[in-house]
Design a protein around this motif. Structure first.
Motif, PDB file in Angstrom:
ATOM      1  N   LEU A   1       2.043   5.300   8.798  1.00 29.12           N
ATOM      2  CA  LEU A   1       2.140   5.588   7.362  1.00 29.12           C
ATOM      3  C   LEU A   1       2.648   4.384   6.567  1.00 29.12           C
ATOM      4  O   LEU A   1       2.295   4.213   5.402  1.00 29.12           O
ATOM      5  N   GLU A   2       3.444   3.542   7.200  1.00 26.69           N
ATOM      6  CA  GLU A   2       3.944   2.348   6.512  1.00 26.69           C
ATOM      7  C   GLU A   2       2.827   1.355   6.203  1.00 26.69           C
ATOM      8  O   GLU A   2       2.967   0.515   5.328  1.00 26.69           O
ATOM      9  N   THR A   3       1.714   1.448   6.913  1.00 26.28           N
ATOM     10  CA  THR A   3       0.595   0.531   6.682  1.00 26.28           C
ATOM     11  C   THR A   3      -0.293   0.977   5.522  1.00 26.28           C
ATOM     12  O   THR A   3      -1.174   0.235   5.100  1.00 26.28           O
ATOM     13  N   LEU A   4      -0.062   2.178   5.002  1.00 29.54           N
ATOM     14  CA  LEU A   4      -0.924   2.724   3.956  1.00 29.54           C
ATOM     15  C   LEU A   4      -0.435   2.331   2.570  1.00 29.54           C
ATOM     16  O   LEU A   4       0.695   1.892   2.395  1.00 29.54           O
ATOM     17  N   GLU A   5      -1.314   2.526   1.587  1.00 30.13           N
ATOM     18  CA  GLU A   5      -1.038   2.075   0.219  1.00 30.13           C
ATOM     19  C   GLU A   5       0.072   2.850  -0.481  1.00 30.13           C
ATOM     20  O   GLU A   5       0.848   2.280  -1.231  1.00 30.13           O
ATOM     21  N   GLN A   6       0.118   4.152  -0.280  1.00 30.62           N
ATOM     22  CA  GLN A   6       1.054   4.999  -1.013  1.00 30.62           C
ATOM     23  C   GLN A   6       2.384   5.128  -0.262  1.00 30.62           C
ATOM     24  O   GLN A   6       2.478   4.806   0.913  1.00 30.62           O
ATOM     25  N   GLU A   7       3.364   5.662  -0.972  1.00 33.95           N
ATOM     26  CA  GLU A   7       4.655   5.937  -0.350  1.00 33.95           C
ATOM     27  C   GLU A   7       4.497   7.084   0.656  1.00 33.95           C
ATOM     28  O   GLU A   7       3.587   7.894   0.558  1.00 33.95           O
ATOM     29  N   ARG A   8       5.419   7.175   1.570  1.00 30.86           N
ATOM     30  CA  ARG A   8       5.311   8.167   2.646  1.00 30.86           C
ATOM     31  C   ARG A   8       5.229   9.602   2.123  1.00 30.86           C
ATOM     32  O   ARG A   8       4.474  10.407   2.648  1.00 30.86           O
ATOM     33  N   ASP A   9       5.993   9.952   1.070  1.00 34.74           N
ATOM     34  CA  ASP A   9       5.941  11.349   0.627  1.00 34.74           C
ATOM     35  C   ASP A   9       4.578  11.733   0.068  1.00 34.74           C
ATOM     36  O   ASP A   9       4.243  12.900   0.016  1.00 34.74           O
ATOM     37  N   TYR A  10       3.761  10.757  -0.341  1.00 34.06           N
ATOM     38  CA  TYR A  10       2.392  11.032  -0.781  1.00 34.06           C
ATOM     39  C   TYR A  10       1.597  11.670   0.364  1.00 34.06           C
ATOM     40  O   TYR A  10       0.702  12.463   0.140  1.00 34.06           O
ATOM     41  N   TYR A  11       1.953  11.319   1.591  1.00 33.50           N
ATOM     42  CA  TYR A  11       1.228  11.784   2.778  1.00 33.50           C
ATOM     43  C   TYR A  11       1.903  12.957   3.484  1.00 33.50           C
ATOM     44  O   TYR A  11       1.658  13.190   4.669  1.00 33.50           O
ATOM     45  N   ALA A  12       2.721  13.713   2.779  1.00 35.13           N
ATOM     46  CA  ALA A  12       3.408  14.857   3.393  1.00 35.13           C
ATOM     47  C   ALA A  12       2.400  15.875   3.946  1.00 35.13           C
ATOM     48  O   ALA A  12       2.598  16.415   5.038  1.00 35.13           O
ATOM     49  N   PHE A  13       1.324  16.134   3.212  1.00 35.58           N
ATOM     50  CA  PHE A  13       0.292  17.063   3.677  1.00 35.58           C
ATOM     51  C   PHE A  13      -0.361  16.535   4.955  1.00 35.58           C
ATOM     52  O   PHE A  13      -0.581  17.282   5.910  1.00 35.58           O
ATOM     53  N   ALA A  14      -0.633  15.245   5.008  1.00 33.41           N
ATOM     54  CA  ALA A  14      -1.212  14.637   6.211  1.00 33.41           C
ATOM     55  C   ALA A  14      -0.287  14.818   7.405  1.00 33.41           C
ATOM     56  O   ALA A  14      -0.738  15.159   8.507  1.00 33.41           O
ATOM     57  N   GLU A  15       1.009  14.614   7.193  1.00 35.52           N
ATOM     58  CA  GLU A  15       1.962  14.785   8.286  1.00 35.52           C
ATOM     59  C   GLU A  15       1.961  16.213   8.805  1.00 35.52           C
ATOM     60  O   GLU A  15       1.999  16.433  10.014  1.00 35.52           O
TER      61      GLU A  15
END
Length: 153
Positions: A44-58
Protein backbone atom coordinates in the motif's frame (compact mmCIF):
# COMPACT_ATOMS: atom_id res chain seq x y z
CA UNK A 1 -17.44 29.39 -29.98
CA UNK A 2 -15.54 28.01 -26.98
CA UNK A 3 -14.48 24.40 -26.88
CA UNK A 4 -15.79 22.66 -23.83
CA UNK A 5 -13.40 20.21 -22.29
CA UNK A 6 -14.81 16.73 -21.99
CA UNK A 7 -14.84 15.47 -18.43
CA UNK A 8 -12.25 12.84 -17.69
CA UNK A 9 -13.88 9.58 -16.74
CA UNK A 10 -12.48 8.49 -13.40
CA UNK A 11 -12.88 5.20 -11.69
CA UNK A 12 -14.82 5.18 -8.50
CA UNK A 13 -12.92 4.78 -5.26
CA UNK A 14 -14.41 1.31 -4.86
CA UNK A 15 -13.18 0.26 -8.31
CA UNK A 16 -9.73 1.64 -7.48
CA UNK A 17 -9.82 -0.39 -4.26
CA UNK A 18 -10.85 -3.52 -6.16
CA UNK A 19 -8.00 -2.96 -8.63
CA UNK A 20 -5.64 -2.67 -5.68
CA UNK A 21 -7.05 -5.86 -4.15
CA UNK A 22 -6.62 -7.81 -7.41
CA UNK A 23 -3.04 -6.61 -7.73
CA UNK A 24 -2.22 -7.63 -4.19
CA UNK A 25 -3.98 -11.01 -4.53
CA UNK A 26 -2.01 -11.64 -7.73
CA UNK A 27 1.24 -10.81 -5.96
CA UNK A 28 0.19 -12.90 -2.96
CA UNK A 29 -0.52 -15.91 -5.20
CA UNK A 30 2.93 -15.72 -6.77
CA UNK A 31 4.84 -15.23 -3.53
CA UNK A 32 2.92 -15.81 -0.31
CA UNK A 33 4.48 -13.67 2.42
CA UNK A 34 5.11 -14.95 5.93
CA UNK A 35 3.50 -11.84 7.42
CA UNK A 36 0.40 -10.78 5.49
CA UNK A 37 -0.04 -7.46 7.31
CA UNK A 38 3.57 -6.42 6.70
CA UNK A 39 3.38 -7.33 3.02
CA UNK A 40 0.11 -5.45 2.67
CA UNK A 41 1.53 -2.36 4.39
CA UNK A 42 4.57 -2.33 2.08
CA UNK A 43 2.34 -2.84 -0.96
CA UNK A 44 0.00 0.00 0.00
CA UNK A 45 2.93 2.35 0.58
CA UNK A 46 3.81 2.04 -3.12
CA UNK A 47 0.40 3.36 -4.21
CA UNK A 48 -0.59 6.94 -5.00
CA UNK A 49 -3.18 7.51 -2.27
CA UNK A 50 -2.87 7.44 1.50
CA UNK A 51 -3.45 4.10 3.19
CA UNK A 52 -6.93 4.94 4.53
CA UNK A 53 -8.07 5.48 0.91
CA UNK A 54 -7.55 1.72 0.50
CA UNK A 55 -9.49 0.59 3.59
CA UNK A 56 -12.05 -1.20 1.39
CA UNK A 57 -9.24 -2.99 -0.47
CA UNK A 58 -7.76 -4.15 2.83
CA UNK A 59 -11.13 -5.56 3.90
CA UNK A 60 -11.45 -7.40 0.59
CA UNK A 61 -7.90 -8.74 0.69
CA UNK A 62 -8.16 -10.00 4.27
CA UNK A 63 -11.59 -11.50 3.63
CA UNK A 64 -10.54 -13.24 0.43
CA UNK A 65 -7.42 -14.74 1.97
CA UNK A 66 -9.28 -15.71 5.14
CA UNK A 67 -11.83 -17.65 3.04
CA UNK A 68 -9.42 -18.83 0.33
CA UNK A 69 -10.17 -22.56 0.67
CA UNK A 70 -13.91 -22.02 0.34
CA UNK A 71 -13.45 -19.56 -2.54
CA UNK A 72 -11.06 -21.87 -4.41
CA UNK A 73 -13.45 -24.80 -3.95
CA UNK A 74 -16.16 -22.74 -5.68
CA UNK A 75 -13.83 -21.91 -8.55
CA UNK A 76 -12.95 -25.58 -8.98
CA UNK A 77 -16.62 -26.58 -8.84
CA UNK A 78 -17.55 -24.14 -11.61
CA UNK A 79 -14.47 -24.26 -13.83
CA UNK A 80 -15.46 -27.41 -15.67
CA UNK A 81 -12.64 -28.99 -17.67
CA UNK A 82 -10.08 -26.57 -16.23
CA UNK A 83 -7.24 -27.61 -14.02
CA UNK A 84 -6.70 -25.07 -11.28
CA UNK A 85 -3.06 -24.62 -12.31
CA UNK A 86 -4.14 -23.68 -15.85
CA UNK A 87 -6.23 -20.70 -14.77
CA UNK A 88 -4.31 -17.49 -15.46
CA UNK A 89 -3.15 -16.06 -12.14
CA UNK A 90 -4.70 -12.67 -12.85
CA UNK A 91 -8.05 -14.29 -13.70
CA UNK A 92 -7.74 -16.37 -10.55
CA UNK A 93 -7.20 -13.20 -8.50
CA UNK A 94 -10.25 -11.53 -10.06
CA UNK A 95 -12.41 -14.62 -9.50
CA UNK A 96 -11.26 -15.00 -5.92
CA UNK A 97 -12.19 -11.43 -5.13
CA UNK A 98 -15.60 -11.65 -6.83
CA UNK A 99 -16.52 -14.98 -5.27
CA UNK A 100 -15.50 -13.76 -1.83
CA UNK A 101 -17.80 -10.77 -2.35
CA UNK A 102 -20.65 -12.99 -3.57
CA UNK A 103 -20.37 -15.34 -0.61
CA UNK A 104 -19.48 -13.00 2.23
CA UNK A 105 -20.22 -9.36 1.41
CA UNK A 106 -23.97 -9.06 1.70
CA UNK A 107 -23.55 -5.29 1.68
CA UNK A 108 -22.61 -5.48 -2.01
CA UNK A 109 -25.27 -6.42 -4.58
CA UNK A 110 -24.18 -9.59 -6.42
CA UNK A 111 -24.58 -7.96 -9.86
CA UNK A 112 -22.14 -5.26 -8.77
CA UNK A 113 -19.52 -7.87 -7.82
CA UNK A 114 -20.02 -9.68 -11.13
CA UNK A 115 -19.89 -6.51 -13.23
CA UNK A 116 -16.82 -5.26 -11.39
CA UNK A 117 -15.05 -8.59 -11.97
CA UNK A 118 -15.76 -8.39 -15.70
CA UNK A 119 -14.45 -4.81 -15.79
CA UNK A 120 -11.31 -5.86 -13.89
CA UNK A 121 -10.82 -8.63 -16.45
CA UNK A 122 -10.91 -6.01 -19.21
CA UNK A 123 -8.31 -3.94 -17.36
CA UNK A 124 -5.89 -6.66 -16.28
CA UNK A 125 -6.37 -9.66 -18.53
CA UNK A 126 -6.84 -10.65 -22.15
CA UNK A 127 -10.10 -10.32 -24.12
CA UNK A 128 -10.99 -14.00 -23.68
CA UNK A 129 -10.90 -13.78 -19.90
CA UNK A 130 -14.16 -11.84 -19.88
CA UNK A 131 -16.05 -14.93 -21.08
CA UNK A 132 -14.26 -17.22 -18.65
CA UNK A 133 -14.84 -14.94 -15.65
CA UNK A 134 -18.44 -14.28 -16.63
CA UNK A 135 -19.10 -18.00 -17.15
CA UNK A 136 -17.94 -18.95 -13.68
CA UNK A 137 -19.65 -16.03 -11.96
CA UNK A 138 -22.86 -16.64 -13.88
CA UNK A 139 -22.95 -20.15 -12.41
CA UNK A 140 -22.14 -18.75 -8.96
CA UNK A 141 -25.01 -16.28 -9.02
CA UNK A 142 -27.44 -19.21 -9.19
CA UNK A 143 -26.23 -20.24 -5.72
CA UNK A 144 -26.81 -16.83 -4.18
CA UNK A 145 -29.66 -16.84 -1.65
CA UNK A 146 -30.44 -13.13 -1.85
CA UNK A 147 -31.65 -10.56 -4.37
CA UNK A 148 -29.08 -10.04 -7.11
CA UNK A 149 -29.61 -6.31 -7.58
CA UNK A 150 -29.57 -5.07 -4.00
CA UNK A 151 -27.50 -5.27 -0.87
CA UNK A 152 -29.11 -7.28 1.89
CA UNK A 153 -27.51 -5.62 4.92
Amino acid sequence: MEDEAKPVKRSSQRRENRKCAVQFLYQWELNKPEQLNDALRVFLETLEQERDYYAFAEELIHGTIEHIKEVDAEILAHAANWKFERIAKVDLSILRLAIYELLHRRDIPPVVSINEAIELGKIFSNPDSKRFINGILDQMKNKIDRPLREASE
